[in-house]
Enzyme design. Structure first.
Site, PDB file in Angstrom:
ATOM      1  N   LYS A  22      -4.060  -0.141 -12.241  1.00 39.32           N
ATOM      2  CA  LYS A  22      -3.193   0.662 -13.232  1.00 39.32           C
ATOM      3  C   LYS A  22      -3.006  -0.147 -14.247  1.00 39.32           C
ATOM      4  O   LYS A  22      -3.265   0.272 -15.524  1.00 39.32           O
ATOM      5  CB  LYS A  22      -1.957   1.286 -12.699  1.00 39.32           C
ATOM      6  CG  LYS A  22      -0.869   1.486 -13.524  1.00 39.32           C
ATOM      7  CD  LYS A  22       0.369   1.906 -12.804  1.00 39.32           C
ATOM      8  CE  LYS A  22       1.206   0.779 -12.805  1.00 39.32           C
ATOM      9  NZ  LYS A  22       2.172   0.522 -13.909  1.00 39.32           N
ATOM     10  N   ASN A  23      -2.660  -1.521 -14.287  1.00 40.91           N
ATOM     11  CA  ASN A  23      -2.116  -2.278 -15.281  1.00 40.91           C
ATOM     12  C   ASN A  23      -3.135  -2.635 -16.246  1.00 40.91           C
ATOM     13  O   ASN A  23      -3.169  -3.554 -17.192  1.00 40.91           O
ATOM     14  CB  ASN A  23      -1.235  -3.568 -14.760  1.00 40.91           C
ATOM     15  CG  ASN A  23       0.254  -2.995 -14.534  1.00 40.91           C
ATOM     16  OD1 ASN A  23       0.576  -1.696 -14.565  1.00 40.91           O
ATOM     17  ND2 ASN A  23       0.935  -3.786 -13.778  1.00 40.91           N
ATOM     18  N   ARG A  94       7.099   3.185 -19.438  1.00 43.07           N
ATOM     19  CA  ARG A  94       7.233   2.374 -20.367  1.00 43.07           C
ATOM     20  C   ARG A  94       6.047   1.563 -21.101  1.00 43.07           C
ATOM     21  O   ARG A  94       6.124   1.339 -22.150  1.00 43.07           O
ATOM     22  CB  ARG A  94       7.863   0.883 -19.790  1.00 43.07           C
ATOM     23  CG  ARG A  94       9.463   1.216 -19.326  1.00 43.07           C
ATOM     24  CD  ARG A  94      10.081  -0.269 -18.813  1.00 43.07           C
ATOM     25  NE  ARG A  94       9.744  -1.123 -19.815  1.00 43.07           N
ATOM     26  CZ  ARG A  94      10.295  -1.571 -20.820  1.00 43.07           C
ATOM     27  NH1 ARG A  94      11.327  -1.065 -20.982  1.00 43.07           N
ATOM     28  NH2 ARG A  94       9.814  -2.500 -21.635  1.00 43.07           N
ATOM     29  N   ASP A 307       5.367  -7.553  -8.678  1.00 45.76           N
ATOM     30  CA  ASP A 307       4.894  -6.344  -8.396  1.00 45.76           C
ATOM     31  C   ASP A 307       4.585  -6.271  -6.982  1.00 45.76           C
ATOM     32  O   ASP A 307       4.516  -5.395  -6.150  1.00 45.76           O
ATOM     33  CB  ASP A 307       3.779  -5.783  -9.197  1.00 45.76           C
ATOM     34  CG  ASP A 307       4.192  -5.580 -10.670  1.00 45.76           C
ATOM     35  OD1 ASP A 307       5.321  -5.423 -10.868  1.00 45.76           O
ATOM     36  OD2 ASP A 307       3.148  -5.075 -11.355  1.00 45.76           O
ATOM     37  N   ILE A 329      11.342 -12.699 -12.698  1.00 43.79           N
ATOM     38  CA  ILE A 329      10.872 -12.243 -13.667  1.00 43.79           C
ATOM     39  C   ILE A 329      11.766 -11.199 -14.321  1.00 43.79           C
ATOM     40  O   ILE A 329      12.134 -11.141 -15.343  1.00 43.79           O
ATOM     41  CB  ILE A 329       9.543 -11.648 -13.541  1.00 43.79           C
ATOM     42  CG1 ILE A 329       8.702 -12.697 -12.736  1.00 43.79           C
ATOM     43  CG2 ILE A 329       8.839 -10.891 -14.842  1.00 43.79           C
ATOM     44  CD1 ILE A 329       7.823 -13.443 -13.753  1.00 43.79           C
TER      45      ILE A 329
HETATM   46  C1  UD1 Z   1       3.879  -5.923 -16.918  1.00 48.93           C
HETATM   47  C2  UD1 Z   1       3.376  -4.983 -15.864  1.00 48.93           C
HETATM   48  C3  UD1 Z   1       4.451  -4.812 -14.594  1.00 48.93           C
HETATM   49  C4  UD1 Z   1       4.887  -6.209 -14.250  1.00 48.93           C
HETATM   50  C5  UD1 Z   1       5.241  -7.124 -15.192  1.00 48.93           C
HETATM   51  C6  UD1 Z   1       5.498  -8.683 -14.911  1.00 48.93           C
HETATM   52  C7  UD1 Z   1       1.877  -3.525 -16.970  1.00 48.93           C
HETATM   53  C8  UD1 Z   1       1.727  -2.036 -17.633  1.00 48.93           C
HETATM   54  N1  UD1 Z   1       2.964  -3.684 -16.440  1.00 48.93           N
HETATM   55  O1  UD1 Z   1       5.146  -5.347 -17.443  1.00 48.93           O
HETATM   56  O2  UD1 Z   1       3.934  -4.187 -13.726  1.00 48.93           O
HETATM   57  O3  UD1 Z   1       5.690  -6.033 -13.141  1.00 48.93           O
HETATM   58  O4  UD1 Z   1       4.178  -7.238 -16.143  1.00 48.93           O
HETATM   59  O5  UD1 Z   1       4.206  -8.966 -14.486  1.00 48.93           O
HETATM   60  O6  UD1 Z   1       1.095  -4.309 -17.218  1.00 48.93           O
HETATM   61  N2  UD1 Z   1      10.468  -9.221 -21.816  1.00 48.93           N
HETATM   62  C9  UD1 Z   1      11.568  -9.354 -23.042  1.00 48.93           C
HETATM   63  N3  UD1 Z   1      11.238  -8.917 -24.215  1.00 48.93           N
HETATM   64  C10 UD1 Z   1      10.168  -8.358 -24.430  1.00 48.93           C
HETATM   65  C11 UD1 Z   1       8.930  -8.148 -23.507  1.00 48.93           C
HETATM   66  C12 UD1 Z   1       9.379  -8.783 -22.312  1.00 48.93           C
HETATM   67  O7  UD1 Z   1      12.651 -10.002 -22.557  1.00 48.93           O
HETATM   68  O8  UD1 Z   1       9.704  -7.811 -25.406  1.00 48.93           O
HETATM   69  C13 UD1 Z   1      10.881 -10.092 -20.522  1.00 48.93           C
HETATM   70  C14 UD1 Z   1      10.921  -8.784 -19.374  1.00 48.93           C
HETATM   71  O9  UD1 Z   1      12.300  -8.385 -19.518  1.00 48.93           O
HETATM   72  C15 UD1 Z   1      10.755  -9.657 -18.192  1.00 48.93           C
HETATM   73  C16 UD1 Z   1       9.633 -10.836 -18.717  1.00 48.93           C
HETATM   74  O10 UD1 Z   1       9.679 -10.707 -20.456  1.00 48.93           O
HETATM   75  O11 UD1 Z   1      11.671 -10.527 -17.965  1.00 48.93           O
HETATM   76  C17 UD1 Z   1       8.279 -10.346 -18.687  1.00 48.93           C
HETATM   77  O12 UD1 Z   1       7.971  -8.618 -18.803  1.00 48.93           O
HETATM   78  P1  UD1 Z   1       6.744  -8.379 -19.258  1.00 48.93           P
HETATM   79  O13 UD1 Z   1       5.519  -9.528 -18.757  1.00 48.93           O
HETATM   80  O14 UD1 Z   1       6.721  -8.118 -20.520  1.00 48.93           O
HETATM   81  O15 UD1 Z   1       6.352  -7.054 -18.369  1.00 48.93           O
HETATM   82  P2  UD1 Z   1       5.798  -5.740 -18.975  1.00 48.93           P
HETATM   83  O16 UD1 Z   1       4.329  -6.212 -19.747  1.00 48.93           O
HETATM   84  O17 UD1 Z   1       6.713  -4.771 -19.250  1.00 48.93           O
END
Ligand code: UD1
Length: 420
Positions: A22-23, A94, A307, A329
């Site tokens: 999916k990701n 999201r 995950d 995370i």
């Molecule tokens: C992606 C995955 C999700 C997985 C996550 C962590 C997809 C579609 N989803 O989510 O399944 O659980 O990676 O492996 O690939 N953060 C901020 N600001 C931002 C972006 C992120 O503070 O603008 C923080 C988040 O709150 C979190 C951390 O950074 O604490 C990592 O998140 P991130 O890697 O961005 O997660 P996603 O990309 O949303």
């Protein structure tokens, strides 16, 4: 709304074919926005989230079809006449934010609804916005929408992530492919799904170096062309079935997967007591003895994936000893704890850690899924529990697991899906 009824205690024996990730599928689908022509994507799982992404692409004027004979997704991004991702679609997923970078790169403008809160924490998109700002995008917030404009096109720049963000890295990568000059992403996330995206983008004519590392260098090009790409196997689906067989016993062969993407979970599962044999694209797993508790700390790739945290917690409930599971995370990713406790688990939460006392006698109960991976954790607990477990809000599972109940039933589980 459907629910699952799981009759516990049936070991799993046989083989399960792992679907595309999916990701990985979501960013690959978003990347088609970057170039006109017909793209061909192989191994795209048919999930609620990939369907949402297709609806988003459609809303921009892009057309698509599924080719039955080899189950490929054909996406024609020649026509692009809208750059607004509506709240109605974004609120259900999201990862919709992944269209922001490619829309800006191809159209010089984008309007994408802010995703809002979600069950596993605040999950802001400030890193995405800061990164795009470094590429010369002017960003404003207007009535819950992020509006981006890059008059005269994007400009390469240096982007440094405070903490590695998966979709943040993907968004900047896609935006930078068509920017003027060079972009360097530092502290980039290193998840295999990003490597999958880099390969597709380079196949479209992009110039990206540093694949697999935390430093990606993108030399902007004037235009990209449509391409053919294959979605990598879903490492989280693979891990979920590995943990399921650990919980309920039996012997499974998982085919069409990539064992190299699961080094950390496989190490943990061996320490827990599973017998694991790796092939090139398959994993054989058997539980022959007892289960021993281990400590887990979630980390960005190649560390233990967040995950799989909920699923391994279900396993630790029935293993021998004490397990400390630390979530680094996301700040609110223990929603499954209360539900596991209703099934008899002994878990205490102390800040970022869950302390799980093993050897609980799990018994079936009515439980409610709160997010995608929490739901998978309840399925695992249900497989191992005595009696029947009723899991409501199954739509969470449909977001990210391809035919979970069907795949498990074909190897010996007893799961019914009924309309509530
Ligand atoms: C992606 C995955 C999700 C997985 C996550 C962590 C997809 C579609 N989803 O989510 O399944 O659980 O990676 O492996 O690939 N953060 C901020 N600001 C931002 C972006 C992120 O503070 O603008 C923080 C988040 O709150 C979190 C951390 O950074 O604490 C990592 O998140 P991130 O890697 O961005 O997660 P996603 O990309 O949303």
């Amino acid at each position: 709304m459907d629910k699952l009824i799981i009759e516990g205690g049936h070991p799993l024996n046989g083989s399960i074919r792992i679907s595309g990730a999916k990701n990985a599928a979501l960013p690959l689908m978003a990347a088609t926005i970057l170039a006109p022509g017909q793209h061909v994507l192989h191994n795209v799982p048919d999930l609620r989230d990939t369907r949402t992404m297709l609806l988003l692409l459609e809303s921009f004027g892009i057309t698509w079809q599924r080719r039955k004979k080899d189950n490929a997704l054909l996406i024609d991004a020649t026509n692009l006449d809208n750059f607004e991702a509506s709240y109605d679609l974004v609120k259900t997923m999201r990862a919709s934010v992944l269209v922001l970078g490619p829309l800006l790169a191809r159209m010089g403008a984008a309007r994408v609804s802010l995703p809002g809160g979600c069950a596993i924490g605040a999950r802001p998109i400030d890193f995405h916005m800061q990164g795009l700002g470094r590429l010369g995008v002017e960003l404003n917030l207007d009535q819950g929408y992020v509006e981006g404009r890059a008059e005269g096109g994007l400009q390469g720049g240096d982007v440094v992530f405070d903490i590695p963000s998966v979709t943040g890295t993907e968004n900047i990568l896609m935006a930078a492919t068509l920017a003027r000059g060079v972009t360097v992403i530092k502290n980039a996330a290193r998840e295999p799904e990003i490597g999958n995206l880099v390969d597709m983008l380079n196949g479209m004519g992009a110039k990206i170096e540093g694949r697999g590392s935390d430093r990606l260098v993108i030399r902007g090009v004037d235009e990209l062309h449509a391409t053919e790409a294959r979605v990598i196997p879903d490492r989280i689906e693979t891990g979920t079935y590995l943990i399921a067989v650990a919980a309920v016993g039996g012997e499974l062969t998982l085919t069409h997967c990539n064992p190299d993407h699961l080094a950390s979970p496989l190490d943990k599962l061996r320490a827990i007591g599973l017998e694991i044999e790796k092939g090139d694209d398959q994993i054989k797993v058997a539980r022959n003895g007892g289960l021993k508790s281990v400590d887990i700390k979630t980390m960005p790739y190649p560390g233990f994936p967040t995950d799989l945290q909920a699923q391994i917690m279900a396993l630790m409930c029935i293993s021998r000893g004490l397990s400390v599971i630390t979530e680094t995370i996301f700040e609110n990713r223990f929603m499954h704890v209360a539900e596991l406790k209703r099934m008899g688990a002994d878990i205490k939460i102390d800040a970022k850690s869950a302390i799980v006392k093993g050897e609980a006698e799990l018994s079936g109960a009515q439980v409610m899924a709160t997010d995608l991976r929490a739901s998978a954790s309840l399925v695992i607990a249900g497989l191992a529990a005595a009696g029947e477990t009723h899991i409501s809000r199954v739509y969470h599972l449909d977001r990210g697991y391809d035919d979970l109940a069907g795949k498990l039933n074909r190897v010996g589980a007893v799961i019914r899906r009924i309309e509530e």
